[in-house]
Write an enzyme that holds these catalytic residues in place. Structure first.
Site, PDB file in Angstrom:
ATOM      1  N   GLY A 172      -8.025   9.324  -0.011  1.00  0.00           N
ATOM      2  CA  GLY A 172      -8.481  10.168   1.091  1.00  0.00           C
ATOM      3  C   GLY A 172      -8.666  11.631   0.732  1.00  0.00           C
ATOM      4  O   GLY A 172      -8.784  12.481   1.612  1.00  0.00           O
ATOM      5  N   HIS A 201       0.856  -1.190   0.000  1.00  0.00           N
ATOM      6  CA  HIS A 201       0.000   0.000   0.000  1.00  0.00           C
ATOM      7  C   HIS A 201       0.893   1.240   0.000  1.00  0.00           C
ATOM      8  O   HIS A 201       1.966   1.236   0.612  1.00  0.00           O
ATOM      9  CB  HIS A 201      -0.907  -0.010   1.237  1.00  0.00           C
ATOM     10  CG  HIS A 201      -1.984   1.034   1.148  1.00  0.00           C
ATOM     11  ND1 HIS A 201      -1.738   2.364   1.412  1.00  0.00           N
ATOM     12  CD2 HIS A 201      -3.294   0.948   0.802  1.00  0.00           C
ATOM     13  CE1 HIS A 201      -2.860   3.046   1.231  1.00  0.00           C
ATOM     14  NE2 HIS A 201      -3.819   2.219   0.852  1.00  0.00           N
ATOM     15  N   SER A 233     -10.666   7.177  -2.958  1.00  0.00           N
ATOM     16  CA  SER A 233     -11.893   7.975  -2.857  1.00  0.00           C
ATOM     17  C   SER A 233     -13.113   7.320  -3.506  1.00  0.00           C
ATOM     18  O   SER A 233     -13.982   8.006  -4.055  1.00  0.00           O
ATOM     19  CB  SER A 233     -11.675   9.383  -3.426  1.00  0.00           C
ATOM     20  OG  SER A 233     -10.715  10.084  -2.653  1.00  0.00           O
ATOM     21  N   GLU A 255       0.776   3.841   1.588  1.00  0.00           N
ATOM     22  CA  GLU A 255       1.103   4.346   2.938  1.00  0.00           C
ATOM     23  C   GLU A 255       2.252   3.541   3.537  1.00  0.00           C
ATOM     24  O   GLU A 255       3.069   4.080   4.286  1.00  0.00           O
ATOM     25  CB  GLU A 255      -0.159   4.314   3.816  1.00  0.00           C
ATOM     26  CG  GLU A 255      -1.143   5.399   3.379  1.00  0.00           C
ATOM     27  CD  GLU A 255      -2.601   5.111   3.644  1.00  0.00           C
ATOM     28  OE1 GLU A 255      -2.915   4.182   4.422  1.00  0.00           O
ATOM     29  OE2 GLU A 255      -3.444   5.810   3.052  1.00  0.00           O
TER      30      GLU A 255
HETATM   31  O1  13P Z   1      -6.075   3.740   0.352  1.00  0.00           O
HETATM   32  C1  13P Z   1      -7.209   3.371   0.066  1.00  0.00           C
HETATM   33  C2  13P Z   1      -7.607   1.964   0.201  1.00  0.00           C
HETATM   34  O2  13P Z   1      -6.513   1.134   0.362  1.00  0.00           O
HETATM   35  C3  13P Z   1      -8.227   4.332  -0.396  1.00  0.00           C
HETATM   36  O3  13P Z   1      -8.595   5.125   0.663  1.00  0.00           O
HETATM   37  P1  13P Z   1      -9.886   6.085   0.520  1.00  0.00           P
HETATM   38  O4  13P Z   1     -10.997   5.223  -0.014  1.00  0.00           O
HETATM   39  O5  13P Z   1     -10.134   6.566   1.911  1.00  0.00           O
HETATM   40  O6  13P Z   1      -9.505   7.149  -0.443  1.00  0.00           O
END
Ligand code: 13P
Length: 252
Positions: free
Chosen positions: A175, A99, A214, A101
């Site tokens: 996000g 991911h 999103s 992140e």
């Molecule tokens: O990173 C995401 C799912 O792994 C997407 O996050 P959002 O749906 O909050 O934009």
């Protein structure tokens, strides 16, 4: 544009969810049982602290539980890490690897993500391998080059196409409420499909490719109808069962 024949919608709770959140798992389980969840596979990648409990609530349910990351090794001196074997033991069926992140906050490279995906497969879990460009990379016209490198280097050679999932998540769409145009999503997903065919000659076309970033009930129908989009990886809108079911329910 037509819906994928074998779609899956996966929720990624990220670092959200306490004991009380198991109520949301129960609500999704109920919708899966009644058919309200739609005609797709459904999974929730909850925090590691909730995996065993969530999985124990789901015996006989088609709702699957997943992890959000795993270590490449099966066991050993890796304080704070969790192996794919441990996730499997706790009842997980899938695990997200790479991911953005994790790539950004933990310095995970494509090579590390590749090892984690191999670890997942070794443990009998389906890896969900994430790729995606940053805003700066998109603005520089580098999107396909970046995605191509991530696919080449993060997806293990010889991956089982039926037990490997790719998620395209543009970093700038996560996000933020922003999403790429339908044309841009179609272009990247078709590109990933072609690239996978060179890596997994026996069936790259069968590997499912999810869109993430999103996704919510209001835009899910349009996003999920795009060619080569086989489902969604959903962050914020997966935390509440009602919001999440508004997305899974697109597959009628
Ligand atoms: O990173 C995401 C799912 O792994 C997407 O996050 P959002 O749906 O909050 O934009």
């Amino acid at each position: 544009m037509a819906f994928s024949s074998h779609p899956i919608v996966v929720g990624n709770w990220k670092m959200n969810g306490l004991q009380a959140s198991l109520d949301q798992v129960l609500a999704v389980r109920e919708a899966c049982a009644t058919g309200a969840a739609g005609r797709c596979e459904v999974a929730l990648c909850v925090p590691a602290t909730l995996i065993a409990q969530a999985a124990s609530l789901l015996a006989g349910s088609r709702l699957m539980i997943g992890g959000q990351d795993c270590h490449a090794a099966a066991l050993g001196a890796h304080t704070g890490d969790i192996s794919a074997e441990m996730l499997k033991d706790a009842g997980a069926k899938l695990v997200i690897v790479g991911h953005s992140e994790r790539r950004a906050n933990h310095g995970e490279t494509d090579a590390i993500v590749n090892e984690k995906a191999q670890a997942a497969a070794r443990a009998g879990l389906t890896p969900i391998i994430c790729v995606g460009e940053t805003r700066a990379e998109r603005d520089a016209g580098e999107t396909l080059r970046v995605i191509g490198r991530q696919i080449d280097d993060s997806v293990p050679r010889g991956s089982n196409p039926e037990a490997t999932i790719i998620a395209y998540e543009p970093v700038w769409a996560i996000g933020t409420g922003l999403t790429p145009t339908e044309k841009d999503v179609a272009e990247v997903h078709a590109f990933i499909h072609r690239r996978l065919a060179t890596l997994v000659p026996t069936g790259g076309k069968d590997m499912r490719i999810l869109y993430g970033g999103s996704v919510k009930a209001s835009n899910a129908a349009a996003l999920l109808a795009i060619d080569h989009v086989d489902g969604a990886l959903v962050g914020g809108a997966s935390l509440k069962a009602a919001d999440f079911l508004g997305i899974t329910g697109v597959y009628r």
